[in-house]
Design an enzyme around this catalytic site. Structure first.
Site: not given
Length: 301
Positions: A254-255
């Site tokens: 994920s970011k």
């Protein structure tokens, strides 16, 4: 897609943060798939969520793609090409036309349920915890042509008890039941924001996209989108859903995985090193090593 049709792929990132290796994996694989067949590649900025989307993030996306050597034929922030605008926040009037078509079918209705209402009335889908809408606001009979669509609330699309089948280019044959696996889904939120499902179908259809390559977390969305393609009279593209990349603990990237963000990757590696990481994850090469896009184009996928 016919054998003589030029393939058209696209990369459609959300500018809600810096890209990570998983995003780049999807971009590289999509680019390779169409480029090795002489096709076109579109960059579309999916900034439907005004609270999370930022222009600076979109600019970084373009810069990171260019750093890797991934060029696009249409799209981007400058809306280059015949099917623009390619920035979703600039396509409001287009989406209005197509939601009007769906309203005219009689299979949409206003939904005033809050998230808490939905969570309280339906158990999670047994396989992944998704909440399937119970149909609480659905009219007693569908189609319902006398529904007041000027009323407040989200616009939701009725789905029948029907299987959608398709042959995914990577995941193989798929079958989802619209009612059981998807449920009636939102086309436009109560605050006026467009849903991903509606926007992506309209955009891909009008931009001539023939192949959608993306992560397997969106596999179920393909069934919802095929249903929308049918209702709107469009030919759906071929779908190819990539296995998701995970970090060292086995969690989906994920970011928030800063060590694998493009900021960290550009600080610690050269473009060919990052391409090598992607190629190894895709099993195009046996071990991670520097590799060019030209070399990857020569490898049969």
């Amino acid at each position: 897609m016919s054998s003589t049709q030029v393939p058209v792929g696209r990369f459609a990132p959300s500018p809600s943060g810096r890209m990570h290796l998983g995003n780049i994996y999807a971009a590289v694989m999509s680019w390779l798939s169409v480029r090795r067949r002489g096709g076109r590649w579109i960059l579309r900025i999916e900034d439907l969520d005004p609270q999370r989307s930022k222009l600076t993030h979109a600019q970084m996306i373009e810069d990171d793609l260019q750093w890797l050597g991934l060029d696009w034929d249409e799209g981007g922030l400058d809306n280059r090409g015949p099917h623009g605008p390619y920035v979703q926040s600039q396509r409001h009037d287009i989406y209005e036309q197509y939601i009007d078509r769906l309203v005219a079918t009689g299979y949409t209705y206003k939904c005033r349920c809050t998230r808490a209402d939905i969570m309280a009335t339906q158990a999670p889908h047994q396989s992944d915890g998704r909440i399937i809408y119970s149909g609480r606001c659905r009219p007693a009979a569908m189609p319902c042509h006398d529904t007041d669509h000027t009323a407040t609330g989200a616009t939701r699309l009725y789905v029948p008890d029907r299987d959608i089948e398709f042959d995914d280019l990577l995941a193989g044959p798929q079958r989802f039941n619209l009612a059981r696996d998807c449920g009636d889904f939102i086309l436009r939120r109560a605050d006026g924001a467009w849903s991903y499902q509606l926007a992506v179908v309209v955009d891909d259809a009008l931009m001539g996209v023939t192949e959608v390559m993306r992560g397997s977390d969106l596999l179920l969305s393909a069934a919802q989108q095929i249903y929308l393609y049918e209702l709107l009279g469009f030919e759906p593209p071929r779908f190819a859903h990539l296995p998701l990349l995970t970090n060292e603990t086995g969690q989906r990237l994920s970011k928030r995985d800063n060590s694998l963000s493009m900021e960290a990757l550009r600080r610690d590696y050269e473009p060919t090193d990052v391409l090598g990481l992607v190629a190894h994850a895709a099993r195009l090469i046996d071990t991670p090593r520097p590799v060019t896009l030209g070399e990857l184009l020569a490898i049969q996928m």
